[in-house]
Design a protein around this motif. Structure first.
Motif: not given
Length: 82
Positions: A29-36, A76-77, A38-41, A64-72
């Motif tokens: 909801e915080k990210n207005q329904g944007d899955i990408n 958002p660009n 939300t996943a990044y945050e 943490s490196t694993y999760w940061l790699r997934l977050a990339k």
């Protein structure tokens, strides 16, 4: 598949649980329904230092490196149409 279920797959919640369904709903909801977005945050939140040092010298590595790699993948660009 619902949005919460999709987020759980992206965030690898089955193998590394971190969020409740209510928390995922909040961030969605915080990210207005944007899955990408939300996943990044959420992946950035999962990337907090989780290393553990136990008596006797046993240490569990920080993932943490694993999760940061997934977050990339979901970062958002920042490009905008003018």
């Amino acid at each position: 598949m619902g949005e919460i279920q999709e987020l759980k797959l992206i965030l690898r919640e089955e193998s590394s649980p971190f969020f409740t369904d209510e928390e995922l709903s909040y961030y969605l909801e915080k990210n207005q329904g944007d899955i990408n977005k939300t996943a990044y945050e959420c992946l950035l939140l999962k990337a907090e230092d989780d290393s553990i040092a136990l008596p006797g010298g046993l240490q569990l590595a920080n993932k943490s490196t694993y999760w940061l790699r997934l977050a990339k993948q979901y970062k958002p660009n920042g490009s905008r149409i003018l």
